[in-house]
Design a protein around this motif. Structure first.
Motif, PDB file in Angstrom:
ATOM      1  N   GLU A 101       0.768  -1.325  -0.065  1.00 39.13           N
ATOM      2  CA  GLU A 101       0.043  -0.108   0.044  1.00 39.13           C
ATOM      3  C   GLU A 101       0.861   1.268  -0.118  1.00 39.13           C
ATOM      4  O   GLU A 101       1.829   1.314   0.799  1.00 39.13           O
ATOM      5  N   LEU A 102       0.422   2.198  -0.894  1.00 31.90           N
ATOM      6  CA  LEU A 102       1.014   3.465  -0.701  1.00 31.90           C
ATOM      7  C   LEU A 102      -0.010   4.506  -0.224  1.00 31.90           C
ATOM      8  O   LEU A 102      -1.225   4.586  -0.670  1.00 31.90           O
ATOM      9  N   SER A 103       0.252   5.138   0.996  1.00 33.40           N
ATOM     10  CA  SER A 103      -0.351   6.134   1.533  1.00 33.40           C
ATOM     11  C   SER A 103       0.163   7.559   1.191  1.00 33.40           C
ATOM     12  O   SER A 103       1.112   7.768   1.531  1.00 33.40           O
ATOM     13  N   GLY A 104      -0.420   7.985   0.114  1.00 30.48           N
ATOM     14  CA  GLY A 104       0.174   9.308  -0.637  1.00 30.48           C
ATOM     15  C   GLY A 104       0.305  10.469   0.393  1.00 30.48           C
ATOM     16  O   GLY A 104      -0.522  10.797   1.341  1.00 30.48           O
ATOM     17  N   ALA A 105       1.021  11.176  -0.028  1.00 29.33           N
ATOM     18  CA  ALA A 105       1.262  12.610   0.803  1.00 29.33           C
ATOM     19  C   ALA A 105      -0.178  13.563   0.344  1.00 29.33           C
ATOM     20  O   ALA A 105      -0.649  13.428  -0.556  1.00 29.33           O
ATOM     21  N   PRO A 106      -0.446  14.620   1.191  1.00 28.10           N
ATOM     22  CA  PRO A 106      -1.244  15.539   1.001  1.00 28.10           C
ATOM     23  C   PRO A 106      -0.876  16.507  -0.185  1.00 28.10           C
ATOM     24  O   PRO A 106       0.037  16.951  -0.125  1.00 28.10           O
ATOM     25  N   LEU A 107      -1.720  16.244  -1.274  1.00 27.99           N
ATOM     26  CA  LEU A 107      -1.161  17.225  -2.515  1.00 27.99           C
ATOM     27  C   LEU A 107      -2.367  18.245  -2.945  1.00 27.99           C
ATOM     28  O   LEU A 107      -3.612  17.809  -2.574  1.00 27.99           O
ATOM     29  N   PRO A 108      -1.968  19.203  -3.490  1.00 28.78           N
ATOM     30  CA  PRO A 108      -3.175  20.136  -3.692  1.00 28.78           C
ATOM     31  C   PRO A 108      -3.829  19.917  -5.005  1.00 28.78           C
ATOM     32  O   PRO A 108      -5.187  20.377  -4.993  1.00 28.78           O
ATOM     33  N   ASP A 109      -3.539  18.908  -5.787  1.00 27.09           N
ATOM     34  CA  ASP A 109      -4.341  18.706  -6.972  1.00 27.09           C
ATOM     35  C   ASP A 109      -4.299  17.069  -7.392  1.00 27.09           C
ATOM     36  O   ASP A 109      -3.335  16.592  -7.088  1.00 27.09           O
ATOM     37  N   VAL A 110      -5.211  16.917  -8.306  1.00 30.76           N
ATOM     38  CA  VAL A 110      -4.972  15.395  -9.020  1.00 30.76           C
ATOM     39  C   VAL A 110      -3.968  15.409  -9.807  1.00 30.76           C
ATOM     40  O   VAL A 110      -3.182  14.282  -9.980  1.00 30.76           O
ATOM     41  N   HIS A 111      -3.375  16.244 -10.509  1.00 33.40           N
ATOM     42  CA  HIS A 111      -2.136  16.126 -11.136  1.00 33.40           C
ATOM     43  C   HIS A 111      -0.948  15.621 -10.312  1.00 33.40           C
ATOM     44  O   HIS A 111      -0.273  14.968 -10.790  1.00 33.40           O
ATOM     45  N   ARG A 404     -12.641  24.353 -10.467  1.00 34.63           N
ATOM     46  CA  ARG A 404     -11.146  24.239  -9.702  1.00 34.63           C
ATOM     47  C   ARG A 404     -10.366  24.844 -10.650  1.00 34.63           C
ATOM     48  O   ARG A 404      -9.275  25.644 -10.163  1.00 34.63           O
ATOM     49  N   ALA A 405     -10.271  24.763 -11.821  1.00 36.30           N
ATOM     50  CA  ALA A 405      -9.377  25.139 -12.932  1.00 36.30           C
ATOM     51  C   ALA A 405      -7.911  24.973 -12.584  1.00 36.30           C
ATOM     52  O   ALA A 405      -6.974  25.953 -12.395  1.00 36.30           O
ATOM     53  N   ARG A 406      -7.415  23.635 -12.150  1.00 32.74           N
ATOM     54  CA  ARG A 406      -5.998  23.343 -11.649  1.00 32.74           C
ATOM     55  C   ARG A 406      -5.507  22.717 -12.801  1.00 32.74           C
ATOM     56  O   ARG A 406      -5.986  21.770 -13.304  1.00 32.74           O
ATOM     57  N   HIS A 407      -4.652  23.655 -13.391  1.00 29.50           N
ATOM     58  CA  HIS A 407      -4.001  23.007 -14.860  1.00 29.50           C
ATOM     59  C   HIS A 407      -2.519  22.264 -14.694  1.00 29.50           C
ATOM     60  O   HIS A 407      -1.948  22.772 -13.630  1.00 29.50           O
ATOM     61  N   ASP A 408      -2.167  21.367 -15.391  1.00 26.73           N
ATOM     62  CA  ASP A 408      -0.831  20.944 -15.413  1.00 26.73           C
ATOM     63  C   ASP A 408      -0.104  21.688 -16.411  1.00 26.73           C
ATOM     64  O   ASP A 408      -0.187  22.828 -16.912  1.00 26.73           O
ATOM     65  N   ALA A 409       1.242  21.080 -16.839  1.00 29.60           N
ATOM     66  CA  ALA A 409       2.280  21.746 -17.570  1.00 29.60           C
ATOM     67  C   ALA A 409       1.547  22.152 -18.932  1.00 29.60           C
ATOM     68  O   ALA A 409       1.954  22.749 -19.626  1.00 29.60           O
ATOM     69  N   GLY A 411      -1.416  22.588 -19.767  1.00 28.96           N
ATOM     70  CA  GLY A 411      -2.639  23.495 -19.607  1.00 28.96           C
ATOM     71  C   GLY A 411      -3.870  22.743 -19.433  1.00 28.96           C
ATOM     72  O   GLY A 411      -4.877  23.363 -19.775  1.00 28.96           O
ATOM     73  N   ARG A 412      -3.741  21.371 -19.201  1.00 22.82           N
ATOM     74  CA  ARG A 412      -4.987  20.587 -19.018  1.00 22.82           C
ATOM     75  C   ARG A 412      -5.622  20.696 -17.749  1.00 22.82           C
ATOM     76  O   ARG A 412      -4.788  20.645 -16.645  1.00 22.82           O
ATOM     77  N   ASP A 413      -6.806  20.632 -17.488  1.00 20.89           N
ATOM     78  CA  ASP A 413      -7.573  20.833 -16.273  1.00 20.89           C
ATOM     79  C   ASP A 413      -7.613  19.253 -15.561  1.00 20.89           C
ATOM     80  O   ASP A 413      -7.382  18.304 -16.401  1.00 20.89           O
TER      81      ASP A 413
END
Length: 455
Positions: A101-111, A404-409, A411-413
């Motif tokens: 199991e990976l318990s991931g870090a708290p991150l700001p977005d799905v990217h 939410r308009a969180r974009h990756d490098a 430009g995709r949300d």
């Protein structure tokens, strides 16, 4: 399963138990996404389960990942049973049957979730390949019996394994043979928690159907699309389920704390020792009269650890855990994070989701929960089907992610991560894909799954 907490601060009142949940409240601009997923390891050359010990065992795999990452070992009675990342940046732990199991870090977005997952899989593959270890993307081990499944040397699991058969017929299958993915999400206030809890509980059967991916047990079809989800229905009625009381007027931290107080304990941890108190009352621990540990009083770590041993479809700790989905491939893991983030992290989407589920009765929610593991998207849903509800929920989630308009490098949300779910809602689940292969090209064998359904 999360690493056990160590905080010896005494708890002396019920009010402190309630306040512990309120301490999880965060400003909306600090909301994070934490994704956890389990994956079943297997020996590539033999399709056998992977033992803990030995040159090509789980312990050796942990050593390889530790060497690559520098993460600190988590030790239980002299055995390395996990790894902790720096500064709370995630952890690796073992489930009872060796599920990694990976318990991931708290991150700001799905990217960030997708990037974290890609890096984790890269590191784990590099450590696993020389050991002849692969990992399944299925929600349940498809081939081995429970007796053939290895047991990890983790103290709390020994206690749980002894208690589970007393309260349900399938708890040991849950522990040793299933694999899930969950997303952990924040709340800003008690009212925000309540709204998210209600949406999460009501739509958990939708997630079960969309992510259904455990159709095989003991080398053959088991009659379900999500056997993993069905197993939870006969694991332990005291600590599982749809929490009908969460929809009653006045629900909040207090009501959840009172429910959790009524959940029997598994263990009390003092130092490195796990004391088996399975079936006993947390209230007695608070009053210093717990049988066998008289004079010991409850601490904050006891409450945190006890909260981690309740398994409702949505679990409240100092964040909310969405718990209804089978694990899938990397795209499906990211999709699960996107689905719930879109529904719960934009206020307009949350309001729309509340409107979607508001008219459902407790009986209708229970019927969805009971039928989703077997019928998937064809299960009944308050006069509709789960497929119809899933399409509406996906549209709401998509609107929330767009807002939410969180974009990756590039430009995709974050809506890009919903693509696998749109495809499933329009056609069939991963479980149904596997069953079609089993009855067709696989010629009645699950062995080909060890080539196709892997990370």
């Amino acid at each position: 399963m999360a690493r056990d907490v160590s905080d010896a601060t005494p708890l002396t009142s019920r009010a402190e138990l309630i306040a512990w949940f309120a301490e999880g409240e965060k400003p909306r601009d600090s909301f994070a996404i934490g994704t956890e997923h389990e994956k079943v390891p297997f020996t590539r050359s033999t399709l056998a389960p992977v033992p803990y010990a030995g040159e090509r065992g789980i312990a050796a795999l942990l050593d390889g990942v530790r060497a690559a990452t520098g993460w600190e070992p988590i030790v239980d009675a002299g055995h390395v049973i996990g790894l902790a990342g720096p500064d709370g940046g995630g952890a690796i732990s073992l489930e009872p049957g060796g599920q990694f199991e990976l318990s991931g870090a708290p991150l700001p977005d799905v990217h960030g979730t997708a990037s974290e997952l890609a890096e984790h899989l890269r590191v784990v593959r590099a450590a696993a390949d020389p050991l002849d270890i692969g990992f399944l993307t299925l929600g349940m081990s498809p081939k081995w019996t429970r007796g053939e499944t290895p047991v990890m040397p983790k103290s709390r699991y020994r206690i749980m394994a002894g208690y589970m058969p007393k309260v349900g017929s399938l708890g040991l299958d849950m522990m040793f043979r299933t694999a899930t993915v969950q997303v952990n999400l924040d709340f800003a206030s008690e009212a925000d928690m309540v709204a998210k809890m209600r949406v999460g509980l009501a739509l958990q059967p939708v997630a079960t159907a969309l992510f259904a991916n455990s159709p095989f047990t003991d080398g053959r079809p088991n009659g379900f699309l999500s056997r993993r989800s069905e197993i939870w229905r006969d694991t332990d009625g005291d600590r599982t389920g749809m929490l009908a009381f969460a929809f009653e007027p006045g629900f909040g931290y207090e009501a959840y704390a009172d429910w959790l107080l009524g959940v029997p304990m598994y263990f009390v941890k003092r130092g490195e020792t796990y004391h088996d108190v399975a079936g006993l009352s947390f209230r007695d621990l608070m009053q210093g009269r717990l049988k066998g540990l008289e004079g010991e009083y409850a601490t904050r770590s006891d409450w945190a650890n006890h909260a981690s041993t309740a398994f409702p479809e949505v679990r409240l700790k100092r964040f909310l855990e969405m718990r209804g989905a089978d694990v899938g491939d990397a795209g499906m893991i990211a999709a699960q994070a996107a689905f719930w983030t879109g529904l719960l992290y934009d206020q307009g989407a949350l309001d729309a989701a509340l409107a979607l589920v508001r008219g459902w009765s407790a009986g209708e929610r229970e019927t969805m929960r009971a039928e989703a593991p077997r019928l998937g998207l064809d299960a009944p849903a308050a006069g509709r089907t789960l497929r119809e509800v899933a399409r509406e929920a996906l549209a709401i989630a998509e609107s929330g992610l767009k807002a939410r308009a969180r974009h990756d490098a590039q430009g995709r949300d974050e809506t890009l991560y919903l693509a696998p779910l749109h495809a499933i809602a329009a056609s069939r689940t991963r479980a149904e894909d596997c069953l079609a292969l089993y009855h067709g090209p696989w010629e009645g064998s699950v062995d080909p799954a060890f080539g196709l359904c892997t990370f």
